[in-house]
Design an enzyme around this catalytic site. Structure first.
Site, PDB file in Angstrom:
ATOM      1  CD  GLU A  94      -2.863   1.375   0.466  1.00 21.31           C
ATOM      2  OE1 GLU A  94      -2.388   1.479  -0.558  1.00 21.31           O
ATOM      3  OE2 GLU A  94      -3.815   1.499   1.017  1.00 21.31           O
ATOM      4  CG  ASP A  95      -0.884   4.636  -1.388  1.00 19.51           C
ATOM      5  OD1 ASP A  95      -1.437   4.284  -0.581  1.00 19.51           O
ATOM      6  OD2 ASP A  95      -1.546   5.538  -2.486  1.00 19.51           O
ATOM      7  CG  ASP A  98      -5.160   8.886   6.341  1.00 21.08           C
ATOM      8  OD1 ASP A  98      -4.477   9.376   7.423  1.00 21.08           O
ATOM      9  OD2 ASP A  98      -5.826   9.235   5.811  1.00 21.08           O
ATOM     10  CG  PHE A 147      -3.443  15.395   1.000  1.00 19.14           C
ATOM     11  CD1 PHE A 147      -4.280  14.483   1.384  1.00 19.14           C
ATOM     12  CD2 PHE A 147      -3.172  15.601  -0.325  1.00 19.14           C
ATOM     13  CE1 PHE A 147      -4.648  13.631   0.373  1.00 19.14           C
ATOM     14  CE2 PHE A 147      -3.693  14.705  -1.179  1.00 19.14           C
ATOM     15  CZ  PHE A 147      -4.479  13.935  -0.611  1.00 19.14           C
ATOM     16  NE  ARG A 160      -3.641   7.851  -9.066  1.00 17.66           N
ATOM     17  CZ  ARG A 160      -4.194   7.596  -7.815  1.00 17.66           C
ATOM     18  NH1 ARG A 160      -3.543   7.140  -6.698  1.00 17.66           N
ATOM     19  NH2 ARG A 160      -5.617   7.814  -7.603  1.00 17.66           N
TER      20      ARG A 160
HETATM   21  P1  IMP Z   1      -7.140   4.895   5.027  1.00 21.43           P
HETATM   22  O1  IMP Z   1      -8.443   4.042   5.045  1.00 21.43           O
HETATM   23  O2  IMP Z   1      -7.828   6.183   5.936  1.00 21.43           O
HETATM   24  O3  IMP Z   1      -6.001   4.256   5.748  1.00 21.43           O
HETATM   25  O4  IMP Z   1      -7.137   5.277   3.662  1.00 21.43           O
HETATM   26  C1  IMP Z   1      -5.792   5.246   2.891  1.00 21.43           C
HETATM   27  C2  IMP Z   1      -6.024   5.732   1.563  1.00 21.43           C
HETATM   28  O5  IMP Z   1      -6.314   6.876   1.733  1.00 21.43           O
HETATM   29  C3  IMP Z   1      -4.889   5.542   0.813  1.00 21.43           C
HETATM   30  O6  IMP Z   1      -4.605   4.295   0.191  1.00 21.43           O
HETATM   31  C4  IMP Z   1      -4.663   6.701   0.052  1.00 21.43           C
HETATM   32  O7  IMP Z   1      -5.361   6.362  -1.212  1.00 21.43           O
HETATM   33  C5  IMP Z   1      -5.553   7.842   0.715  1.00 21.43           C
HETATM   34  N1  IMP Z   1      -4.660   8.705   1.292  1.00 21.43           N
HETATM   35  C6  IMP Z   1      -4.678   8.949   2.541  1.00 21.43           C
HETATM   36  N2  IMP Z   1      -3.414   9.925   2.995  1.00 21.43           N
HETATM   37  C7  IMP Z   1      -3.222  10.370   1.694  1.00 21.43           C
HETATM   38  C8  IMP Z   1      -2.390  11.368   1.215  1.00 21.43           C
HETATM   39  O8  IMP Z   1      -1.659  12.212   2.088  1.00 21.43           O
HETATM   40  N3  IMP Z   1      -2.240  11.758  -0.077  1.00 21.43           N
HETATM   41  C9  IMP Z   1      -2.905  11.032  -0.813  1.00 21.43           C
HETATM   42  N4  IMP Z   1      -3.758   9.889  -0.583  1.00 21.43           N
HETATM   43  C10 IMP Z   1      -4.024   9.770   0.747  1.00 21.43           C
HETATM   44 MG    MG Z   2      -4.138   4.210  -1.912  1.00 19.03          MG
END
Ligand code: IMP
Ligand code: MG
Length: 171
Positions: A94-95, A98, A147, A160
């Site tokens: 995963e990138d 969060d 962000f 991206r």
């Molecule tokens: P989570 O379910 O809140 O952990 O969501 C994670 C997803 O939110 C990641 O896979 C990203 O696609 C997106 N995301 C969260 N923070 C960022 C950010 O700072 N930049 C871009 N995408 C983000």
């Molecule tokens: Mg993602």
């Protein structure tokens, strides 16, 4: 809007090599399916797999959050992998981790399909934002609550393709 460099291409590349070595140590003898979480994990997964020595197969999953996800915690799977996970070791790539809502459900998806063990590798971790009780087994960089874009991460589907990772600042 302006951008501030957070992690350079060189730092990313060095970190990916370290992560690949760590993963090799843990997964070396397993039958591994690497799962990239679309779309953000594209570049990270491609670089990581080419640095790893462990033999793997790979596939992808794509998930979308429902409206009000942060309260219901429900995601919708948009693209399912076409792989049998029974008895396999799964490594989710995963990138960014969060709130953890997406990854905790993606992890359950593989556990329900009888994976032997599910590991998570994330390039970035925003630990302070966590809502779901989930952590990665392999983490590249811990970052503050910014962000960020680039190296797969988007702002409204854009940016991206940037080689470095930048903090986006509204002005
Ligand atoms: P989570 O379910 O809140 O952990 O969501 C994670 C997803 O939110 C990641 O896979 C990203 O696609 C997106 N995301 C969260 N923070 C960022 C950010 O700072 N930049 C871009 N995408 C983000
Ligand atoms: Mg993602």
């Amino acid at each position: 809007m302006n951008f501030k460099l957070l992690i350079s291409e060189k730092e990313i590349s060095e970190k990916v090599a370290v992560l690949a070595a760590e993963i090799d140590t843990v997964l070396r003898d397993d039958e591994v399916v690497v799962i990239g979480v679309l779309k953000g994990a594209l570049f990270f997964m491609a670089d990581l797999l080419r640095k790893m020595k462990t033999k793997v197969v790979y596939d992808f999953i794509q998930a979308k959050s429902y409206e009000g996800m942060e309260t219901t915690g429900k995601i919708k799977i948009l693209k399912e992998p076409n792989t049998d996970f029974t008895g396999k070791t799964v490594l989710i790539v995963e990138d960014i981790l969060d709130t953890g809502i997406t990854l905790s459900q993606i992890k359950s998806y593989f556990e329900e399909r009888k994976a032997k063990k599910v590991y998570i590798c994330t390039l970035l971790n925003k630990r302070k934002r966590r809502i779901s009780d989930i952590d990665a087994d392999f983490t590249g960089f811990e970052i503050e609550d910014h962000f960020v874009v680039g190296y797969g991460l988007d702002y409204d589907e854009k940016m991206r393709e940037l080689k470095d990772i930048y903090i986006v600042k509204q002005c």
